[in-house]
Design a protein around this motif. Structure first.
Motif, PDB file in Angstrom:
ATOM      1  N   PHE A 169       0.819  -1.208   0.000  1.00 44.76           N
ATOM      2  CA  PHE A 169       0.000   0.000   0.000  1.00 44.76           C
ATOM      3  C   PHE A 169       0.858   1.265   0.000  1.00 44.76           C
ATOM      4  N   LEU A 170       2.051   1.182   0.591  1.00 43.61           N
ATOM      5  CA  LEU A 170       2.939   2.336   0.591  1.00 43.61           C
ATOM      6  C   LEU A 170       3.674   2.494  -0.742  1.00 43.61           C
ATOM      7  N   GLY A 171       3.573   1.472  -1.591  1.00 42.87           N
ATOM      8  CA  GLY A 171       4.222   1.542  -2.889  1.00 42.87           C
ATOM      9  C   GLY A 171       5.670   1.129  -2.887  1.00 42.87           C
ATOM     10  N   THR A 172       6.142   0.515  -1.806  1.00 42.99           N
ATOM     11  CA  THR A 172       7.547   0.112  -1.738  1.00 42.99           C
ATOM     12  C   THR A 172       7.736  -1.379  -2.026  1.00 42.99           C
ATOM     13  N   ASP A 173       6.647  -2.079  -2.353  1.00 44.67           N
ATOM     14  CA  ASP A 173       6.756  -3.507  -2.647  1.00 44.67           C
ATOM     15  C   ASP A 173       5.675  -3.881  -3.648  1.00 44.67           C
ATOM     16  N   LYS A 174       5.929  -4.934  -4.386  1.00 46.24           N
ATOM     17  CA  LYS A 174       4.943  -5.452  -5.326  1.00 46.24           C
ATOM     18  C   LYS A 174       4.823  -6.954  -5.138  1.00 46.24           C
ATOM     19  N   ARG A 175       3.636  -7.480  -5.361  1.00 47.93           N
ATOM     20  CA  ARG A 175       3.398  -8.918  -5.250  1.00 47.93           C
ATOM     21  C   ARG A 175       3.046  -9.476  -6.628  1.00 47.93           C
ATOM     22  N   PRO A 176       3.243 -10.774  -6.801  1.00 47.02           N
ATOM     23  CA  PRO A 176       2.932 -11.360  -8.106  1.00 47.02           C
ATOM     24  C   PRO A 176       1.434 -11.597  -8.322  1.00 47.02           C
ATOM     25  N   TYR A 177       0.597 -11.164  -7.373  1.00 52.19           N
ATOM     26  CA  TYR A 177      -0.847 -11.313  -7.487  1.00 52.19           C
ATOM     27  C   TYR A 177      -1.501  -9.970  -7.168  1.00 52.19           C
ATOM     28  N   THR A 178      -2.742  -9.808  -7.622  1.00 53.17           N
ATOM     29  CA  THR A 178      -3.472  -8.560  -7.336  1.00 53.17           C
ATOM     30  C   THR A 178      -4.656  -8.810  -6.416  1.00 53.17           C
ATOM     31  N   ARG A 179      -4.959 -10.095  -6.122  1.00 52.70           N
ATOM     32  CA  ARG A 179      -6.018 -10.445  -5.175  1.00 52.70           C
ATOM     33  C   ARG A 179      -5.448 -11.447  -4.170  1.00 52.70           C
ATOM     34  N   ALA A 180      -5.749 -11.215  -2.892  1.00 55.30           N
ATOM     35  CA  ALA A 180      -5.219 -12.104  -1.851  1.00 55.30           C
ATOM     36  C   ALA A 180      -6.286 -12.353  -0.796  1.00 55.30           C
ATOM     37  N   VAL A 181      -6.168 -13.511  -0.119  1.00 52.24           N
ATOM     38  CA  VAL A 181      -7.024 -13.834   1.015  1.00 52.24           C
ATOM     39  C   VAL A 181      -6.151 -14.513   2.061  1.00 52.24           C
ATOM     40  N   ASP A 182      -6.444 -14.223   3.331  1.00 50.77           N
ATOM     41  CA  ASP A 182      -5.620 -14.825   4.376  1.00 50.77           C
ATOM     42  C   ASP A 182      -6.349 -14.835   5.711  1.00 50.77           C
ATOM     43  N   SER A 183      -5.773 -15.582   6.637  1.00 50.42           N
ATOM     44  CA  SER A 183      -6.150 -15.478   8.049  1.00 50.42           C
ATOM     45  C   SER A 183      -4.862 -15.147   8.785  1.00 50.42           C
ATOM     46  N   GLN A 184      -4.795 -13.943   9.341  1.00 47.10           N
ATOM     47  CA  GLN A 184      -3.555 -13.436   9.922  1.00 47.10           C
ATOM     48  C   GLN A 184      -3.552 -13.551  11.439  1.00 47.10           C
ATOM     49  N   LYS A 185      -2.467 -14.117  11.976  1.00 46.41           N
ATOM     50  CA  LYS A 185      -2.266 -14.134  13.426  1.00 46.41           C
ATOM     51  C   LYS A 185      -1.954 -12.721  13.899  1.00 46.41           C
ATOM     52  N   CYS A 186      -2.628 -12.275  14.962  1.00 45.37           N
ATOM     53  CA  CYS A 186      -2.415 -10.926  15.491  1.00 45.37           C
ATOM     54  C   CYS A 186      -2.250 -10.976  17.005  1.00 45.37           C
ATOM     55  N   LEU A 187      -1.514 -10.015  17.530  1.00 47.00           N
ATOM     56  CA  LEU A 187      -1.345  -9.904  18.982  1.00 47.00           C
ATOM     57  C   LEU A 187      -1.421  -8.435  19.365  1.00 47.00           C
ATOM     58  N   ARG A 188      -2.281  -8.121  20.327  1.00 48.13           N
ATOM     59  CA  ARG A 188      -2.411  -6.738  20.779  1.00 48.13           C
ATOM     60  C   ARG A 188      -2.200  -6.692  22.287  1.00 48.13           C
ATOM     61  N   VAL A 189      -0.961  -6.471  22.673  1.00 45.84           N
ATOM     62  CA  VAL A 189      -0.621  -6.387  24.101  1.00 45.84           C
ATOM     63  C   VAL A 189       0.348  -5.259  24.382  1.00 45.84           C
ATOM     64  N   ALA A 190       0.623  -4.419  23.399  1.00 52.78           N
ATOM     65  CA  ALA A 190       1.603  -3.351  23.611  1.00 52.78           C
ATOM     66  C   ALA A 190       1.306  -2.203  22.668  1.00 52.78           C
ATOM     67  N   GLY A 191       1.726  -1.012  23.083  1.00 58.15           N
ATOM     68  CA  GLY A 191       1.607   0.163  22.240  1.00 58.15           C
ATOM     69  C   GLY A 191       0.184   0.672  22.115  1.00 58.15           C
ATOM     70  N   LYS A 192      -0.104   1.301  20.977  1.00 58.23           N
ATOM     71  CA  LYS A 192      -1.402   1.941  20.752  1.00 58.23           C
ATOM     72  C   LYS A 192      -2.541   0.922  20.811  1.00 58.23           C
ATOM     73  N   HIS A 193      -2.312  -0.242  20.212  1.00 58.76           N
ATOM     74  CA  HIS A 193      -3.339  -1.288  20.208  1.00 58.76           C
ATOM     75  C   HIS A 193      -3.019  -2.290  21.312  1.00 58.76           C
ATOM     76  N   ASN A 194      -3.670  -2.134  22.450  1.00 60.32           N
ATOM     77  CA  ASN A 194      -3.389  -2.983  23.612  1.00 60.32           C
ATOM     78  C   ASN A 194      -4.711  -3.361  24.270  1.00 60.32           C
ATOM     79  N   ASP A 195      -5.089  -4.634  24.108  1.00 63.23           N
ATOM     80  CA  ASP A 195      -6.370  -5.090  24.638  1.00 63.23           C
ATOM     81  C   ASP A 195      -6.222  -5.850  25.944  1.00 63.23           C
ATOM     82  N   LEU A 196      -5.015  -5.866  26.527  1.00 62.93           N
ATOM     83  CA  LEU A 196      -4.764  -6.683  27.712  1.00 62.93           C
ATOM     84  C   LEU A 196      -5.702  -6.332  28.860  1.00 62.93           C
ATOM     85  N   ASP A 197      -5.928  -5.040  29.083  1.00 62.33           N
ATOM     86  CA  ASP A 197      -6.758  -4.615  30.218  1.00 62.33           C
ATOM     87  C   ASP A 197      -8.168  -5.184  30.151  1.00 62.33           C
TER      88      ASP A 197
END
Length: 936
Positions: free
Chosen positions: A53-81
């Motif tokens: 999205f920043l324009g600094t990389d290109k992928r060999p596909y234009t459509r993608a689907v995924d299930s991404q592992k995420c962790l929010r315990v630090a910084g701006k996005h912190n759901d621990l509380d």
């Protein structure tokens, strides 16, 4: 839809649906976002596509689907509380997403979302609502998206709502790609409203009750934000969607809590089996169960991604959530280590999709149990200290505990800030988080943990992006900017395109200037994957006499820059950093840029040896010994790996032998570009914290036997060799040797602890190994000369001397003991009697603690009743009492305290240290007085 889908089926259905619509299924990136120093953890689905999205990389596909592992315990996005307090928050979660990079846009994104939700998953169309951007400042309302929603078959047209920038306009940062978004909400019915008893409450989308649940956010990127009020259209529009996996599972399984889905069912069953609670009892005290399930899942995924419990950064987070889960276990009666049992259920539930969990099973279970045991040793003391601090706080009518005090509890007892805060909040108090972080930072710098941290990088990216655009307009650089080939182009010729001195673009530079220089192409390696940057020189190519226009008088055009670093300043811009050591560089000059190849070869030896070492550790210690950090420099290599305990000398020797055997075997080292999916599928090892694109560079080290085939007899010899068993197979962008034999020799210099659960090996190869061997050989010769023996006899001679020294020490100790006994026998006549108690205070020169205990026994033999003695030698004092005096209330430690010393022990025998200046006569009088006082 009549049959309730499992969580795994829901995830797979989502992926399959979009694959059928032309999307490429992309695997989740690690929780450790490789190459992104701005994030501690991957906290959203778009992190792995950020560069696109920043324009600094290109992928060999234009459509993608995924299930991404995420962790929010630090910084701006912190759901621990919030975790544990409600039914929807998690530290770890999955984000389902479908993506379009300049391909489809709003129409298809909305139509496919509606089709999946209503036709595939069977959600009630009348309960679905969509929100769109209402327009703000110079951005119009998103009528295009609203009209597409109204056009969906069965959609209730009145269920399109408009909201402002806060809810329906997505931005990556203060500048950069952004655009309106459309959120999909589901009406779960009045029974889900948790504010029915609040007067005047009205259930509504984006309201303050739980009835309307946001399921999916469709982001339409169509602008580039240049400032607070300045937007420009992007050259191409993109789609970025995110659906909370746990939320959609709770809806499709029709339960009122994410924790009541099958994602957590096995974990809860194990916990109830351990506690003996009924389901009703569990739900009545659900918070500890939720915290344990959530935190164990997070810890399992973290450890599988190479993050083990420790004291700093990501490792601190792993330690904190494990210890927090363990503490909540005590609140439901769990005293013994239990988290590994819960983690087994996480692996069983998620392992078929996230195969890294199964591969890391041993490491996950071992780390959890070890951390629980370690925490159990100190938690009681730490929480007791915290309770004292909180009591003092209440006594002073204060409500916030000093953060420095909280950090002292962590540094001394391993009590994480989050646990201190939990305990404080349970009592209506708070802990100063800013003060804790400040104390932690101060401690980190004092111990060397923060000294080398410079800028995060990218501060001057905009400046260099401007230079790139200018050079592209002048046709000096192509679409992709500076060409980068560190593998085959160690010597390149080109034109000086730009010079930067003190952050400003200049036309020329002078001797001694610290300079940055841009060329059309470079073969210098940029620091990455633990391998340091190349160094070298950039020199002017001799000029034709007619080319000296504009130069200073006497300037023949010759100049040289010593290059000490190289960096990627922004997308497409690679900058050489160095110092002008002669002449006057000028923009437009023709130059040759040469890598320091002797130094590069030293680095290559160490890098190839690192791969051999990694493979050898797997053979000796097991598959859990995966890389947790590395340094590949010209003079040494450093390799951090996950392992719970120190290696034995025999294990170190075996690893060293395996590596040197691999070196001597003269194996081929083969680099090859492959798709990431193919390489991982073939067993290539992806390393901790590294960032990989869709096309990756693999390094195979193949046993020599596979190369000795008759190529004429094989149709595809290269493919044949690749199919043979590999000694090592890793994803790696670094520079390597062609043959393992070029390593020369490999010597392990040290093995030690890098962090809790992480070991560190330092080693040398090639010239470094030769210098080490030469130095040690010289020391061995010198030692042999001192010992008056041959070098081969040094160990035997040293052992003989050690044995003789040991015997001499024993003789000296025996003589001292005899001398001490003689002194004691002479002094025992000085016993004073007070209230029928025989009291003695005596100094025994040149004795040790064992001798004093022996004399204490002699004293009790002579005085089996009514005896009290203080024996002193140097910095040791021992006090002894007979049992009858103990029964009368005397304690041996009281006698040490009486003479001004410090110590403790059993009531009849205590040991400590005497006061710095003590006269034995004074000591005797103090002991006598202490006995008198106690026996009154």
């Amino acid at each position: 839809m009549t049959k309730k889908l499992t969580g795994a089926e829901i995830r797979q259905t989502y992926i399959d649906f979009f694959v059928e619509h032309g999307h490429t299924a992309v695997p989740s990136m690690s929780l450790v976002p490789g190459g992104d120093s701005t994030l501690l953890f991957t906290n959203s689905g778009m992190v792995q596509f950020k560069d696109v999205f920043l324009g600094t990389d290109k992928r060999p596909y234009t459509r993608a689907v995924d299930s991404q592992k995420c962790l929010r315990v630090a910084g701006k996005h912190n759901d621990l509380d919030e975790v544990g307090r409600d039914d929807t928050h998690h530290t770890f979660f999955e984000m389902l997403g479908n993506w379009s990079f300049g391909d489809y846009y709003k129409n298809e994104a909305i139509a496919w979302a509606w089709q999946l939700l209503t036709e595939v998953w069977g959600l009630d169309k009348a309960r679905l609502w969509a929100t769109c951007f209402e327009g703000e400042k110079n951005v119009p309302s998103d009528e295009e998206a609203a009209n597409y929603w109204r056009a969906q078959p069965g959609f209730v047209k009145e269920h399109v709502l408009y909201f402002g920038r806060k809810d329906n306009f997505w931005e990556m940062a203060e500048t950069g790609p952004c655009g309106p978004c459309s959120e999909i909400h589901y009406d779960r019915g009045i029974k889900y409203c948790d504010r029915q008893n609040v007067e005047g409450h009205v259930c509504k989308v984006n309201g303050d009750c739980a009835r309307f649940l946001e399921l999916w956010n469709l982001v339409f990127m169509q602008y580039n934000r240049l400032g607070p009020d300045k937007l420009e259209p992007l050259p191409a529009t993109h789609v970025d969607t995110g659906m909370g996996f746990e939320r959609i599972v709770s809806v499709l399984q029709d339960v009122d809590s994410n924790y009541k889905t099958d994602l957590f069912a096995r974990s809860l069953d194990v916990l109830r089996l351990l506690t003996g609670h009924t389901e009703k009892e569990m739900l009545a005290d659900f918070t500890p169960y939720r915290v344990i399930c959530d935190h164990t899942r997070s810890a399992a995924f973290l450890i599988a991604d190479g993050v083990v419990p420790g004291n700093l950064g990501r490792n601190y987070v792993a330690r904190m959530i494990i210890r927090r889960a363990a503490r909540f276990g005590t609140k439901i009666g769990l005293k013994e280590p239990f988290l590994a049992k819960v983690a087994e259920t996480v692996i069983a539930t998620y392992g078929p999709f996230y195969t890294e969990l199964e591969k890391s099973r041993g490491a996950i279970l071992d780390n959890l149990t070890r951390e629980e045991i370690r925490f159990a040793r100190t938690v009681e003391t730490g929480t007791a200290q915290l309770e004292n601090l909180l009591s003092d706080l209440r006594a002073q009518n204060k409500t916030v505990l000093d953060g420095r005090r909280a950090f002292d509890l962590y540094a001394t007892y391993g009590l994480p800030f989050e646990i201190s805060r939990d305990i404080a909040r349970e009592q209506g108090l708070e802990v100063d988080e800013a003060g804790f972080n400040a104390a932690k930072e101060k401690h980190s710098k004092a111990s060397g943990g923060g000294k080398a941290m410079g800028k995060m990088g990218g501060e001057d990216a905009e400046f260099f992006a401007g230079i790139l655009k200018d050079l592209q307009k002048k046709d000096k650089l192509g679409e992709h900017g500076v060409e980068y080939d560190p593998y085959t182009s160690q010597r390149v010729e080109g034109e000086v395109l730009a010079l930067i001195v003190n952050g400003e673009s200049v036309e020329s530079a002078s001797f001694g200037d610290q300079i940055e220089i841009i060329l059309p192409k470079t073969g210098f390696y940029i620091e990455s994957g633990g391998q340091v940057s190349d160094e070298g020189y950039i020199r002017a190519i001799s000029l034709h006499p007619s080319s000296k226009i504009g130069r200073r008088e006497g300037d023949d055009g010759a100049w040289e820059i010593e290059i000490t670093a190289i960096r990627r300043a922004s997308a497409g811009v690679i900058v050489h950093v160095g110092e002008v050591v002669s002449g006057h560089p000028k923009v437009g000059d023709r130059v040759v840029a040469e890598v320091d190849m002797p130094r590069r070869h030293d680095i290559m030896r160490n890098h190839t040896a690192t791969h051999l070492l990694h493979a050898a550790l797997h053979q000796v210690l097991g598959a859990h010994a995966v890389q947790a950090g590395s340094l590949v420099a010209p003079d040494r290599l450093r390799f951090d790996f996950n392992h719970p305990e120190a290696m034995t000398p025999e294990q170190i020797e075996r690893v060293e032998r395996i590596v040197n055997d691999a070196v001597a075997a003269d194996m081929g080292v083969t680099p090859k570009l492959k798709s990431r999916e193919d390489a991982i599928g073939e067993g290539a090892m992806a390393l901790f914290g590294e960032k990989y694109g869709e096309t990756v560079r693999t390094i195979s080290i193949i046993p020599a036997g596979a190369e000795l085939v008759d190529e004429s007899a094989i149709e595809h010899p290269t493919a044949f060799v690749e199919q043979q068993p590999k000694f090592s197979y890793e994803l790696c962008g670094g520079t390597h040797l062609e043959r393992t034999s070029d390593v020369g020799v490999f010597i392990i210099v040290s093995e030690g602890s890098a962090a809790a659960g992480v070991r560190r090996i330092e080693a040398v190869t090639g010239r470094g190994a030769y210098e080490l061997m030469t130095r040690r050989f010289k020391m061995l010769k010198q030692t042999a000369s001192v010992l008056k023996s041959s070098m081969d006899e040094v160990p035997q001679k040293a052992q003989t001397l050690e044995d003789e020294l040991s015997e001499a020490r024993k003789e000296i100790a025996a003589l001292r003991a005899q001398q001490a006994l003689s002194t004691f026998n002479l002094q025992i006549s000085n016993v004073q009697t007070v209230q029928n108690v025989n009291v003695l205070a005596v100094e025994i020169p040149n004795a040790d603690a064992d001798t004093l205990r022996l004399l204490a026994d002699k004293f009790r033999e002579k005085y089996p009743k009514g005896g009290a003695a203080v024996l002193v030698t140097g910095s040791i004092v021992i006090a002894v009492l007979t049992e009858d005096l103990v029964k009368r209330g005397l304690k041996a430690g009281d006698l040490i305290t009486a003479i001004g010393g410090r110590g403790g022990g059993r009531p009849n025998l205590a040991q400590g240290s005497p006061p710095e200046a003590m006269k034995i006569d004074e000591a005797m009088s103090k002991v006598v007085k202490a006995v008198e006082e106690k026996l009154k």
